[in-house]
Design an enzyme around this catalytic site. Structure first.
Site, PDB file in Angstrom:
ATOM      1  N   ASP A   1       0.853  -1.190   0.000  1.00  0.00           N
ATOM      2  CA  ASP A   1       0.000   0.000   0.000  1.00  0.00           C
ATOM      3  C   ASP A   1       0.885   1.234   0.000  1.00  0.00           C
ATOM      4  OD1 ASP A   1      -2.436  -1.338  -0.010  1.00  0.00           O
ATOM      5  OD2 ASP A   1      -2.567  -1.401   2.167  1.00  0.00           O
TER       6      ASP A   1
ATOM      7  N   ASP B   1      -6.796  -1.212  -4.997  1.00  0.00           N
ATOM      8  CA  ASP B   1      -7.947  -0.911  -4.139  1.00  0.00           C
ATOM      9  C   ASP B   1      -8.831   0.152  -4.778  1.00  0.00           C
ATOM     10  OD1 ASP B   1      -6.773  -2.627  -2.258  1.00  0.00           O
ATOM     11  OD2 ASP B   1      -5.805  -0.976  -1.190  1.00  0.00           O
TER      12      ASP B   1
END
EC number: 3.4.23.36
Length: 164
Positions: free
Chosen positions: A123, A141
């Protein structure tokens, strides 16, 4: 009866490849240029921040001992297969749904690659307001969320628009 792939929603699978290239490319750049926890401000309220996610969204089940890696990998594979079948059964002209499915598949496969290759999801997008930080996320995402939003949007469109 056999039908041409170009006449089905599978015509939109190119978008899966685009999402994968952008997602995996961004993660590669982070892994090559950032140490875990490094942060680089981009704009007010937006940083690049290297984080590892061993769970799902919002680090759900991140500290569950490792089984969740395979659980979420299985979910990603299952959802991707279901959406490919749905794309095959839909017409290529049903653009909104097929684009949504392709975005979700691309995002799911991007995070699946991370889980299988690294054991965690990379991330890097850190959105914040003042001292409050949203959960760090990645482009996969984002693709999944945009795809889900398009499916919801499609549900509100008049019937004529849904068929196109």
């Amino acid at each position: 009866m056999s039908q041409s792939i170009c006449s089905t929603g599978l015509r939109w699978l190119w978008l899966v490849v685009v999402v994968l290239i952008i997602d995996l490319g961004s993660k590669y750049l982070i892994l090559q240029n950032f140490a875990l926890g490094d942060t680089v401000p981009l704009f007010p309220s937006l940083n690049l921040h290297y984080a590892r996610n061993y769970g799902a969204a919002f680090s759900f089940l991140a500290d569950s001992g490792g089984w969740q890696r395979w659980f979420f990998a299985g979910i990603a594979i299952g959802i991707s297969v279901i959406l490919v079948v749905m794309m095959y059964r839909s017409k290529a002209t049903q653009k909104l749904n097929n684009i949504a499915y392709a975005l979700i598949i691309g995002g799911a496969l991007g995070n699946l690659f991370d889980r299988l290759w690294h054991g965690f999801v990379v991330d890097m997008i850190d959105f914040y307001v003042g001292d409050w930080h949203f959960a760090t996320f990645n482009l996969a995402d984002t693709a999944i969320c945009v795809g889900a939003a398009l499916i919801v949007l499609e549900g509100f469109l008049p019937s004529k628009a849904k068929k196109q």
